[in-house]
Design a protein around this motif. Structure first.
Motif, short mmCIF file in Angstrom:
data_model
loop_
_atom_site.label_atom_id
_atom_site.label_comp_id
_atom_site.label_asym_id
_atom_site.label_seq_id
_atom_site.Cartn_x
_atom_site.Cartn_y
_atom_site.Cartn_z
N ASP A 157 0.72 -1.08 -0.02
CA ASP A 157 -0.13 -0.15 -0.02
C ASP A 157 0.80 1.46 0.02
O ASP A 157 0.44 2.29 -0.54
N ARG A 158 2.06 1.23 0.68
CA ARG A 158 3.12 2.13 0.83
C ARG A 158 2.61 3.54 1.34
O ARG A 158 2.45 4.88 0.42
N PRO A 159 1.61 3.51 2.51
CA PRO A 159 1.23 4.88 3.01
C PRO A 159 2.33 5.73 3.39
O PRO A 159 2.04 6.98 3.50
N CYS A 160 3.50 5.18 3.86
CA CYS A 160 4.54 5.95 3.91
C CYS A 160 5.71 5.45 3.59
O CYS A 160 5.93 4.40 3.54
N LYS A 166 -4.31 5.30 11.42
CA LYS A 166 -4.72 6.41 10.43
C LYS A 166 -3.39 7.35 10.32
O LYS A 166 -2.80 7.81 11.39
N ASN A 203 -1.22 10.18 8.59
CA ASN A 203 -1.18 11.56 7.88
C ASN A 203 0.13 11.85 7.54
O ASN A 203 0.91 12.22 8.12
N ASN A 204 0.43 11.75 5.93
CA ASN A 204 1.61 11.87 5.53
C ASN A 204 1.72 13.28 4.98
O ASN A 204 1.25 13.33 3.87
N LYS A 246 3.32 13.77 1.40
CA LYS A 246 2.52 13.40 -0.03
C LYS A 246 1.68 14.69 -0.49
O LYS A 246 1.35 14.55 -1.44
#
Length: 284
Positions: free
Chosen positions: A122-125, A169, A171-172, A175
C-alpha cells in the motif's frame, strides 16, 4: 519409460515402483523449472526493490522467494510420496496441527510480518516521510519486518508494531503538494479606508511576489473586537517544513517592513473603560 511400461509386462510391484519413479522424476523436473522461474521473477523484483528508498522490500523479497520455493518443493514431496503408495493424509493432518500450534505461538510475529507486507504493497509512507500516526509525530526512520521506527520532533525514536501501523490512521505530510498557512492580520480601527485598501494591496503584492507561493487569498474578513481583521491564506510550494518556515519568515518580515513604511499600524488587544457616576476630583 512410460511407453515401455505399456509394452512390456512387469510384475505388479515392479510396475508400481517404476511408475512411482517416473512420477517422481517428472515432478522433480517440473518443480525444478518452476523454482528457476521463481528465482527469475524474484530477482527482477529484488532489482526494483533496491531502487526504492525503503529497505523493507529488500528484506521481504528474499523471504518471500524462500517461502515460495519451500512451498513448491513441499508440494512436490507430497505428490511423490502419494504416488509411491504412502498415505499422506495423516502427514497433512499432523502438519496442520503443528502449523496451527506454531501460528498461535507466533501470532504477533506473523501479524507484524503481514502488516509489513501491507505497508510494502500500500505504501502509505516511506523512509524520510514526515508523518502523524495517531498521537505520534515525526519522520519515518526505518520500516522493518516487525516494526516501524519514527524519529519524533523531540529527537526520540518510537517503534510501532507493523500490525498497528497497518490499521492506524497515517497522515503523511510528505505526500501533500503544498503547505497551507492560515493567519489573520489585524490593523487598528482608526485606520482610514484608503490605508485599509493599501494594506490589502501590500499583502497581495508580498504574497504574489514570493517564490514559494503556489496560491494565496487576502481579504478583509471582519470587524474584530479590537481590530480590522484581514484573513490571509498562503499555499506554500515548499513541503519541507524547515523551508516552509524560512519562506513564512521572509513573508512576515516583508509585510512588517511594508506596513511600517506605509504608516499602517498593527492592532493589539485594548480596552476602553468609561467611568460614570463618580464625583469630580476635589469635591467631597
Amino acid at each position: 519409460m512410460w511407453g515401455g511400461l505399456q509394452v512390456f509386462s512387469l510384475p505388479q510391484a515392479a510396475s508400481a515402483f517404476v511408475r512411482g519413479l517416473f512420477v517422481a522424476v517428472a515432478t522433480f523436473l517440473v518443480v525444478y523449472a518452476l523454482s528457476k522461474l521463481t528465482d527469475v521473477l524474484f530477482a527482477y523484483w529484488a532489482a526494483r526493490a533496491r531502487r526504492t528508498a525503503t529497505k523493507l522490500d529488500d528484506q521481504v523479497v528474499p523471504i518471500l522467494a524462500k517461502v515460495t520455493k519451500a512451498f513448491l518443493w513441499g508440494v512436490a514431496v507430497l505428490l511423490v510420496l502419494q504416488n509411491l503408495g504412502y498415505d499422506v493424509s495423516s502427514l497433512l493432518a499432523g502438519l496442520g496441527i503443528g502449523g496451527l500450534a506454531v501460528a498461535l505461538a507466533a501470532q504477533e510475529t506473523l501479524s507484524n510480518f503481514i502488516g509489513a507486507l501491507a505497508l510494502l504493497v500500500d505504501r502509505p509512507c516511506e523512509v524520510g516521510d514526515r508523518v502523524d500516526v495517531e498521537d505520534i509525530s515525526g519522520t519515518v526512520e526505518a520500516i522493518g519486518l516487525r516494526s516501524t521506527r519514527i524519529r519524533t520532533l523531540d529527537g526520540t525514536v518510537v517503534s510501532i508494531p507493523n500490525r498497528k501501523m497497518a490499521d492506524a490512521k497515517i497522515n503523511n505530510f510528505a505526500k501533500r503538494p503544498t503547505i497551507k498557512n492560515v493567519f489573520t492580520v489585524g490593523i487598528t480601527y482608526d485606520t482610514p479606508y484608503e490605508k485599509l485598501q493599501e494594506a490589502l494591496r501590500i499583502l497581495r503584492e508580498v504574497l504574489e511576489g514570493h517564490p514559494s507561493t503556489h496560491n494565496y487569498w487576502a481579504y478583509f474578513k471582519e470587524f474584530g473586537p479590537y481590530s480590522l481583521n484581514i484573513l490571509v491564506i498562503h499555499w506554500c510550494k515548499y513541503t519541507d517544513y524547515q523551508k516552509f518556515l524560512q519562506a513564512t519568515e521572509e513573508i512576515n518580515l516583508e509585510i512588517k517592513r511594508r506596513f511600517e513604511a506605509a504608516g499602517i499600524e498593527f492592532a493589539f488587544p485594548t480596552q476602553t473603560i468609561q467611568l460614570q457616576g463618580l464625583p469630580p476630583l476635589g469635591k467631597g
